[in-house]
Design a protein around this motif. Structure first.
Motif, PDB file in Angstrom:
ATOM      1  N   MET A  17       0.831  -1.198   0.000  1.00 38.85           N
ATOM      2  CA  MET A  17       0.000   0.000   0.000  1.00 38.85           C
ATOM      3  C   MET A  17       0.871   1.256   0.000  1.00 38.85           C
ATOM      4  O   MET A  17       0.570   2.239  -0.674  1.00 38.85           O
ATOM      5  CB  MET A  17      -0.887   0.033   1.258  1.00 38.85           C
ATOM      6  CG  MET A  17      -2.117  -0.834   1.215  1.00 38.85           C
ATOM      7  SD  MET A  17      -2.834  -1.150  -0.369  1.00 38.85           S
ATOM      8  CE  MET A  17      -3.619   0.381  -0.747  1.00 38.85           C
ATOM      9  N   LEU A  18       1.950   1.202   0.775  1.00 43.52           N
ATOM     10  CA  LEU A  18       2.834   2.358   0.861  1.00 43.52           C
ATOM     11  C   LEU A  18       3.446   2.650  -0.510  1.00 43.52           C
ATOM     12  O   LEU A  18       3.410   3.769  -1.012  1.00 43.52           O
ATOM     13  CB  LEU A  18       3.928   2.073   1.892  1.00 43.52           C
ATOM     14  CG  LEU A  18       4.819   3.258   2.237  1.00 43.52           C
ATOM     15  CD1 LEU A  18       4.010   4.282   3.019  1.00 43.52           C
ATOM     16  CD2 LEU A  18       6.013   2.801   3.072  1.00 43.52           C
ATOM     17  N   LEU A  19       3.977   1.598  -1.123  1.00 43.78           N
ATOM     18  CA  LEU A  19       4.554   1.753  -2.464  1.00 43.78           C
ATOM     19  C   LEU A  19       3.504   2.258  -3.437  1.00 43.78           C
ATOM     20  O   LEU A  19       3.746   3.174  -4.223  1.00 43.78           O
ATOM     21  CB  LEU A  19       5.069   0.405  -2.970  1.00 43.78           C
ATOM     22  CG  LEU A  19       6.489  -0.003  -2.608  1.00 43.78           C
ATOM     23  CD1 LEU A  19       6.823  -1.314  -3.309  1.00 43.78           C
ATOM     24  CD2 LEU A  19       7.465   1.076  -3.053  1.00 43.78           C
ATOM     25  N   ALA A  20       2.303   1.662  -3.345  1.00 41.32           N
ATOM     26  CA  ALA A  20       1.245   2.030  -4.279  1.00 41.32           C
ATOM     27  C   ALA A  20       0.843   3.483  -4.093  1.00 41.32           C
ATOM     28  O   ALA A  20       0.649   4.206  -5.070  1.00 41.32           O
ATOM     29  CB  ALA A  20       0.039   1.103  -4.085  1.00 41.32           C
ATOM     30  N   SER A  21       0.717   3.927  -2.812  1.00 43.27           N
ATOM     31  CA  SER A  21       0.326   5.318  -2.603  1.00 43.27           C
ATOM     32  C   SER A  21       1.398   6.255  -3.132  1.00 43.27           C
ATOM     33  O   SER A  21       1.103   7.214  -3.841  1.00 43.27           O
ATOM     34  CB  SER A  21       0.112   5.624  -1.126  1.00 43.27           C
ATOM     35  OG  SER A  21      -0.346   4.520  -0.453  1.00 43.27           O
ATOM     36  N   ILE A  22       2.651   5.957  -2.791  1.00 40.84           N
ATOM     37  CA  ILE A  22       3.716   6.867  -3.217  1.00 40.84           C
ATOM     38  C   ILE A  22       3.775   6.927  -4.737  1.00 40.84           C
ATOM     39  O   ILE A  22       3.698   7.996  -5.339  1.00 40.84           O
ATOM     40  CB  ILE A  22       5.073   6.416  -2.640  1.00 40.84           C
ATOM     41  CG1 ILE A  22       5.053   6.541  -1.115  1.00 40.84           C
ATOM     42  CG2 ILE A  22       6.195   7.252  -3.228  1.00 40.84           C
ATOM     43  CD1 ILE A  22       6.280   5.980  -0.451  1.00 40.84           C
ATOM     44  N   ILE A  23       3.880   5.769  -5.363  1.00 36.22           N
ATOM     45  CA  ILE A  23       4.069   5.762  -6.815  1.00 36.22           C
ATOM     46  C   ILE A  23       2.777   6.151  -7.533  1.00 36.22           C
ATOM     47  O   ILE A  23       2.777   7.002  -8.415  1.00 36.22           O
ATOM     48  CB  ILE A  23       4.563   4.374  -7.295  1.00 36.22           C
ATOM     49  CG1 ILE A  23       5.860   4.015  -6.575  1.00 36.22           C
ATOM     50  CG2 ILE A  23       4.778   4.371  -8.798  1.00 36.22           C
ATOM     51  CD1 ILE A  23       6.384   2.642  -6.900  1.00 36.22           C
ATOM     52  N   GLY A  24       1.668   5.537  -7.121  1.00 31.88           N
ATOM     53  CA  GLY A  24       0.409   5.758  -7.822  1.00 31.88           C
ATOM     54  C   GLY A  24      -0.048   7.205  -7.730  1.00 31.88           C
ATOM     55  O   GLY A  24      -0.370   7.835  -8.750  1.00 31.88           O
ATOM     56  N   ILE A  25      -0.058   7.757  -6.518  1.00 31.60           N
ATOM     57  CA  ILE A  25      -0.545   9.126  -6.373  1.00 31.60           C
ATOM     58  C   ILE A  25       0.406  10.108  -7.065  1.00 31.60           C
ATOM     59  O   ILE A  25      -0.025  11.029  -7.751  1.00 31.60           O
ATOM     60  CB  ILE A  25      -0.754   9.476  -4.880  1.00 31.60           C
ATOM     61  CG1 ILE A  25      -1.825   8.542  -4.288  1.00 31.60           C
ATOM     62  CG2 ILE A  25      -1.169  10.930  -4.710  1.00 31.60           C
ATOM     63  CD1 ILE A  25      -2.099   8.736  -2.812  1.00 31.60           C
ATOM     64  N   SER A  26       1.720   9.862  -6.929  1.00 35.34           N
ATOM     65  CA  SER A  26       2.675  10.754  -7.603  1.00 35.34           C
ATOM     66  C   SER A  26       2.432  10.764  -9.105  1.00 35.34           C
ATOM     67  O   SER A  26       2.365  11.819  -9.735  1.00 35.34           O
ATOM     68  CB  SER A  26       4.112  10.297  -7.361  1.00 35.34           C
ATOM     69  OG  SER A  26       4.328  10.127  -6.000  1.00 35.34           O
TER      70      SER A  26
END
Lengths: 306, 519
Positions: A106-115
Motif C-alpha cells: 500500500m505504501l509503495l502504491a500510494s507513493i508511486i500511484g498518487i505521484s
C-alpha cells in the motif's frame, strides 16, 4: 464518533456470524474427507474410523456447529487436524507477515500511484502522463504471478540486487510488495489523475492561483486534498483485499504469511484451519472498511458520523 | 513532487550492498514445497516431514541414497528360522541430542508410542505387523505383546506372521527412535540421535539444522543445513540460478530448458525415482470387468509418446508395477505396444464393437491433466468415449477409494525400496480402496503369490515370486502401465558429495561439503 464506531462494531457481529455459518456449511458440501487427506496414501478402515471419532466428524452437524461456535466465543479456534497445533497460534504467527507485506504494498502504491496521478494531471498529454498511462496498462493487464516472476528474473537472477524470495528485512520485502501493489499503482494513478483534473479546474483552485499561492501549494493543499475521497476508497478496498488475498504473491515469493497458510489448509482439508482463517480474515475486512469510513470523515469535513 | 518518485529507486539501490548470502558453511536445500506437518516421527506422513525426521532421528535401520537398507541404531539383527522373531543388537554409546543415552528401552517406548492412539498418530502402518500391535492400538491391551527388551542393548520383535520386508519398514520415518521424555511440544522441539539437531523452525519459511558433533556415524561435514520451504517451483529455479540454494529438483515442465542448455548440463544428475505413474482401472465397474477391455485400453494408448512429449522423456516405460531398479522386476518384459487394431479387435471380442463410455479422473496436476486429454484422444480413436473428470487431489482420491472412478491417473511413490511396496498396496485384494488398490483388483493367483512372497525369507525365491506376480498383473491389466519417473537434480558446482536419493529419506547430507569457490 465513538457511538458511530460502537454501532459499526455491533453491526459486524451478525456479519461475522453469517460468515461463520457459511464457512462451516460450505466445507460439508465440498467433496474430500479430511481424514483421507490426513493419513496420506494408504490407511486401514479401523484407523479411519478412530480418527473420525477423535475429530467428532460423525457427530450431527448442529452439535458440531454448536461446539465450534462455543469455542470461537471463548476465543478458541480449535486445533489443526494436520499439525495438531492451535489455529490461533498459527494465525498470530503469520498474520503480522501478511500485514507487513500488505502495508508495504500500500505504501509503495500510494507513493508511486498518487505521484504518477498528480504528475499526469498537472500536464495532461505530457511525458509523465504517457508514462503513467503505460504503467497503468501494465499494472492492470498483467496478472500478479507474471509480474512477480518477471521481477524475480530481473532483480534477483539477472541483476543480483535482491534475493529472489524468502522472508527477512527490507531486501526481501521490496519485490513482493511491488508485485502485490502493482494493480493499486495502476488504479491509483488513473483515479488520482481524473480526480485531480476535476479539482484543478474548480473555482477554488482558480481563486487560490489568483491570490498568488505557489503552484505546489495549490496542487498539494487545494487540489489533492479535495481529490482524496475516491483515492481513499481505492486504498481501503485494496488494502482489505491485500490482507485477505495475497495468496499468489506469498506463494511466488515464499512469504510465510496467512495466504499460504489458507491454501495449504484447503489442500489438506484442514477444516479448523480453514474456518478459523476465514473468520479471522472476514473480521479484518470489516475492520478495514470501518477504518476507511473513518478516514473519509477525517479528510472531508462534510462527511458526518451517522 | 519528483522526490517522491525517487524514494523506491533509492531504496532499491541502497539494498544492493548489505548482507549478501549467508555463511557458506551452511548447505541450502530447496526441495520442500510445503511446511512439514510436525517433526514428531509418529505424525510423519508427508515427504517434508519424512526428510526432516531422517536428519534428526535414526531408525534401527536406514536407507542409503541408492536405496539399500543398512544398519543404523541396530548394528546387526537375525531372524528366527520360522521368520517370526527378529532380534536386533543395538549400537552402544549412542546418545540423544540432550545427552541421554540410547538403550533398548527407547526402542520399545518409541514403537509403543507410535502405535498408541493417545499420540494422535494413526499412521503407524509400518509397525502394524508386530504381534499385538492391533490389540494395543485398539485399546484392548496395555502393552505391545510382540515387543521384548532382552537386555539393555537387545530387542526381540515378534511378528504376527513372517514378513521379509520388516527391516526395511523400520527405516521409515514413523519407526524412528525417540527418547523416553516426549513433551507436548515434541513436534516443534524434537530430540533424536540423528546427524543434525534442530536449531530453528520458521513455519512456511525454513528449517535450520545444526550438525550433531557427537553423532555416532561421524559428524556431518558442513556446519548446518537449511531446508527452505519454497512453494512455487519457478521460484526454486530462480533461487538456484541466483546461487542462493545448493540443490534443486527440476520441475517436469522445465526439463528441456535444462537438458538442452550446455552451460547447465554439467550441473545435472538424473536418478530413477521409485515412482510409478499409472491409470488405475476399476476392475469392478461395467465393461472394465472384462480383461479384454482393460488390455484394449493398454494397447490403445501410445504411452511412449506420452512419456516423450508430456514428460520430456523423463522416465522409463512401465511393463508391470515393479520399477526396473528393484530386485524382482522383469527388465526384459516388453510393455504393451501401441496397437489400435488389436485394441479394436479385443473390444469387439468383448462384445463392445460399438465402443464404450468411461470416466477418466485426474487431479489438477497440470502434467496429469495433459495426460488425461491425450489419453482421451487415444481412446476415442478406438471407440472408447472418455469423459474427463478433473477434481482436486483430496476429492479425486476419495472418489477413487470409494470405487466411484472408472479410471484415474495416479502415481505411487515407494515408502521403502522393495517390489512388495508396489505389488501389495496397489493390487493385493487386502488393500482394496483405502489401502491403495483403487483398481479393486482381486485375483486369487496374484494374491497367493504376493502373500507367499511377503513371508519368504530366501531372497532369490522371493524375487522370483515378485516377478511371477508382476507378470500376472501385467496380463490382467488392472491399470494402464504408463511410466516410472526419473528425478532430475541440479547441484551447484561448489557442492561436493551430494548423491540424489532414490528414496525420499535416503539423503541425510552427512558427507556433503561446500568447496571454497562458493559465493
Amino acid at each position: 464518533m465513538l457511538a458511530f464506531i460502537a454501532r459499526r462494531l455491533l453491526l459486524a457481529i451478525p456479519t461475522l456470524f453469517g460468515v461463520l455459518v457459511v464457512a462451516f456449511l460450505l466445507l460439508y458440501i465440498a467433496p474430500g474427507d479430511p481424514v483421507t487427506a490426513m493419513i496420506g496414501e494408504r490407511a486401514d478402515a479401523e484407523t479411519i474410523a478412530r480418527l473420525r471419532k477423535e475429530l467428532r466428524l460423525d457427530d450431527p452437524v448442529p452439535q458440531r456447529f454448536a461446539h465450534y461456535v462455543g469455542g470461537v466465543v471463548r476465543g478458541d479456534l480449535g486445533r489443526s487436524y494436520i499439525t495438531n497445533r492451535p489455529i490461533r497460534n498459527d494465525i498470530v504467527e503469520r498474520f503480522p507477515k501478511t500485514l507487513q507485506l500488505a502495508g508495504a504494498a500500500m505504501l509503495l502504491a500510494s507513493i508511486i500511484g498518487i505521484s504518477l496521478g498528480v504528475l499526469s494531471a498537472r500536464n495532461p498529454g505530457g511525458w509523465a502522463d504517457r508514462l503513467a498511462l503505460g504503467v497503468a496498462y501494465l499494472g492492470i493487464s498483467f496478472p500478479v504471478y507474471w509480474v512477480g516472476l518477471l521481477l524475480i528474473l530481473l532483480f534477483a537472477v539477472t541483476l543480483h540486487w535482491l534475493p529472489p524470495s524468502g522472508y527477512g528485512g527490507l531486501r526481501y520485502l521490496l519485490l513482493p510488495a511491488l508485485a502485490l501493489g502493482m494493480r493499486s499503482i495502476a488504479f491509483l494513478a488513473r483515479m488520482t489523475r481524473s480526480a485531480m483534473l476535476e479539482s484543478l479546474a474548480a473555482d477554488y483552485v482558480r481563486t487560490a492561483r489568483a491570490k498568488g499561492v505557489r503552484e505546489s501549494v495549490v496542487t498539494m493543499r487545494h487540489a489533492l486534498r479535495n481529490a482524496m475521497i475516491p483515492i481513499i476508497t481505492v486504498l481501503g478496498l485494496d488494502f482489505g483485499a491485500y490482507l485477505t488475498g495475497s495468496i499468489l504473491t506469498e506463494t511466488i515469493f515464499s512469504w510465510p504469511g496467512l495466504g499460504r497458510y489458507v491454501v495449504n489448509a484447503i489442500a489438506r482439508r484442514d477444516l479448523p484451519a480453514i474456518q478459523g482463517s476465514v473468520l479471522f480474515l472476514s473480521a479484518i475486512f470489516v475492520l478495514v472498511n470501518l477504518l476507511t469510513d473513518l478516514a473519509y470523515a477525517k479528510t472531508d469535513p462534510r462527511v458526518a458520523f451517522r | 513532487m519528483r522526490r517522491l518518485l525517487l524514494i523506491p529507486m533509492l531504496a532499491a539501490v541502497a539494498c544492493r550492498g548489505g548482507d549478501t548470502s549467508s555463511d557458506r558453511r551452511t548447505l541450502v536445500d530447496s526441495r520442500d514445497n510445503y511446511d512439514p506437518r510436525s517433526l514428531d516421527p509418529a505424525l510423519s506422513t508427508d515427504v517434508p516431514t519424512g526428510r526432516a525426521v531422517a536428519y534428526l532421528f535414526d531408525g534401527l535401520t536406514q536407507f542409503t541414497p541408492d536405496a539399500r537398507v543398512q544398519p543404523a541404531l541396530a548394528e546387526q539383527w537375525e531372524v528366527s528360522p520360522n521368520g517370526l522373531t527378529y532380534t536386533f543388537h543395538l549400537r552402544h554409546g549412542v546418545t540423544f541430542h540432550d545427552g541421554s543415552p540410547f538403550t533398548a528401552k527407547d526402542v520399545v517406548h518409541s514403537f509403543t508410542r507410535a502405535l498408541d492412539p493417545a499420540t494422535h498418530g494413526g499412521r503407524a502402518e509400518p509397525l502394524r505387523p508386530i504381534h499385538g500391535a492391533a490389540e494395543f492400538a485398539a485399546g484392548k491391551a496395555t502393552t505391545v505383546a510382540g515387543l521384548a527388551m532382552m537386555d539393555e542393548y537387545t530387542v526381540a520383535i515378534t511378528l504376527d506372521e513372517p514378513l521379509a520386508t520388516f527391516p526395511k519398514l523400520l527405516a521409515m520415518p514413523v519407526a524412528a527412535i525417540v527418547p523416553a521424555a516426549t513433551p507436548a511440544n515434541f513436534g516443534e522441539r524434537p530430540v533424536g540421535t540423528g546427524p543434525w539437531k534442530l536449531a530453528e523452525w520458521k513455519h512456511d519459511d525454513y528449517l535450520l539444522f545444526a550438525r550433531n558433533d557427537a553423532y555416532w556415524g561421524g559428524h556431518p561435514t558442513a556446519d548446518s543445513l537449511r531446508a527452505r520451504i519454497i512453494a512455487e517451483p519457478s521460484t526454486a529455479v530462480a533461487e538456484f540460478e541466483s546461487g542462493s540454494v545448493d540443490v534443486l529438483q527440476i520441475p517436469a515442465g522445465e526439463t528441456s530448458t535444462w537438458t538442452e542448455d550446455e552451460n547447465r548440463t554439467p550441473l545435472l544428475s538424473s536418478v530413477p525415482a521409485l515412482q510409478l505413474v499409472y491409470i488405475g482401472i476399476n476392475t469392478t465397474r461395467g465393461p472394465l470387468q472384462d480383461v479384454r477391455v482393460r488390455q484394449a485400453i493398454n494397447y490403445a494408448i501410445d504411452a511412449n509418446a506420452i512419456l516423450k512429449t508430456l514428460v520430456s522423456g523423463r522416465g522409463r516405460r512401465a511393463a508391470g508395477v515393479i520399477p526396473p531398479t528393484l530386485a524382482g522386476a522383469d527388465t526384459l518384459r516388453a510393455p504393451y505396444p501401441y496397437d489400435t487394431t488389436r485394441a479394436r479387435a479385443l473390444l469387439a471380442a468383448a462384445g463392445h464393437a460399438s465402443g464404450i463410455d468411461v470416466e477418466l479422473w485426474t487431479t489438477s496436476n497440470p502434467v496429469y491433466v495433459r495426460i488425461a486429454e491425450t489419453v482421451q484422444g487415444y481412446l476415442g480413436a478406438v471407440g472408447i468415449r472418455t469423459k474427463i473428470m478433473q477434481r482436486e487431489s483430496a476429492a479425486s482420491r476419495e472418489a477413487a477409494r470409494k470405487g466411484q472412478t472408472d479410471m484415474i491417473i495416479k502415481d505411487w511413490y515407494a515408502d521403502y525400496p522393495d517390489a512388495e511396496n508396489f505389488l501389495y498396496p496397489l493390487l493385493h485384494s487386502a488393500n482394496k480402496g483405502v489401502g491403495g488398490n483403487v483398481s479393486f483388483f482381486q485375483d486369487p493367483e496374484f494374491d497367493r503369490v504376493v502373500s507367499a512372497a511377503r513371508r519368504e525369507q530366501d531372497e532369490v525365491k522371493r524375487n522370483g515370486m515378485y516377478r511371477e506376480a508382476d507378470s500376472v498383473a501385467f496380463t490382467q491389466a488392472p491399470m494402464v502401465f504408463l511410466y516410472f519417473y526419473n528425478d532430475l537434480y541440479a547441484v551447484q558446482k561448489w557442492v561436493k558429495g551430494f548423491q540424489p536419493p532414490v528414496i525420499f529419506n535416503g539423503q541425510r547430507w552427512t558427507t556433503v561439503g561446500i568447496s571454497r569457490t562458493a559465493p
